[in-house]
Design a protein around this motif. Structure first.
Motif: not given
Length: 270
Positions: A29-34, A150-152, A164-165
């Motif tokens: 799961l990848s909801l936050v950009s690198e 894990r953050m996602s 947004g950010d």
């Protein structure tokens, strides 16, 4: 009906926001950009360094060793990804390695290659090769996007908005999640079995990276045996822990060893 709708929304998020990890091949799961994680990492890393005593690598042999081993591991990872045509996966990495004066037995790596080792870890590693095992493990967590995953999961679990950010929109929860997942303690375990899967991945590829850097991957077994002895008085049942039980970890590491040894070319360590 509200619960059904919420379930459908969450399910759609998981389906559309999952990516396949370029190295492990596992869906994440990848909801936050690198990119956003790396920016936040710089802020948090500098904050941690400013609040602790950083040992000078120009006057202290241990600090110099941490930097030396870290650079070798980073070079090995860069080569590994480059050989597979995946150099872009390391975009934005600006490696830093620091030794922090603390009795805590710990080390960690934030996105973008921000690494810290605590002096309390060194009596347990005992030698440079074991330190390489630890750094290979911790850096793998970052390059394999485990924290991002894990953050996602945490953002979804806590119902935090994803527009947004999230770090610059005044979202204190997002910043707290980042701090709890990445350094210094990393105590948040959103989905425990998945977290243990991440630990095994970090052990697996960490061995390879340490071996590529010229360190004997066999050192992993005595190191984790020492860690098991250190933890013997405070064991947590595996079902309640995000780390594998020491005995299981050691047995799993033994199965990874033949592959890691294929990459091993000894160096003359200082």
């Amino acid at each position: 009906m509200k619960n059904i709708f919420l379930l459908l929304v969450i399910s759609s998020i998981f389906i559309t926001a999952c990516t396949t990890n370029a190295i492990t091949g596992r869906s994440q799961l990848s909801l936050v950009s690198e990119e956003s994680l790396q920016k936040e990492a710089v802020t948090q890393y500098n904050s941690i360094l400013s609040k602790n005593t950083v040992v000078s690598n120009t006057t202290n042999k241990d600090a110099e060793m941490v930097k030396r081993v870290g650079k070798r591991i980073a070079a090995a990872i860069t080569k590994y990804y480059s050989d597979k045509g995946l150099s872009k996966e390391l975009a934005g990495y600006n490696w830093e390695f620091n030794l922090i004066d603390s009795k805590e037995v710990n080390a960690w790596c934030m996105p973008g290659g921000k690494v810290a080792v605590y002096t309390g870890l060194l009596p347990v590693t005992q030698n440079e090769a074991a330190l390489a095992i630890v750094l290979g493990h911790e850096i793998t967590h970052a390059v394999a996007h485990h924290g991002q995953e894990r953050m996602s999961q945490a953002l979804v679990a806590q119902g935090i908005g994803l527009t947004g950010d999230i770090f610059t929109s005044g979202n204190g929860q997002a910043n707290n999640i980042f701090k709890s997942i990445y350094a210094p303690g990393a105590q948040v375990a959103v989905l425990l079995p998945n977290s243990r899967k991440q630990e095994y991945e970090a052990d697996h590829y960490g061995l390879i990276f340490a071996a590529m850097a010229g360190y004997n991957p066999r050192e992993a077994v005595p190191f984790w045996t020492r860690m098991a002895s250190l933890n013997s008085g405070s064991k947590t049942p595996e079902i309640l822990s995000d780390h594998p039980l020491d005995a299981k970890r050691i047995e799993k590491i033994k199965t990874y060893m033949p592959e890691a040894l294929k990459y091993y070319q000894p160096i003359n360590s200082k």
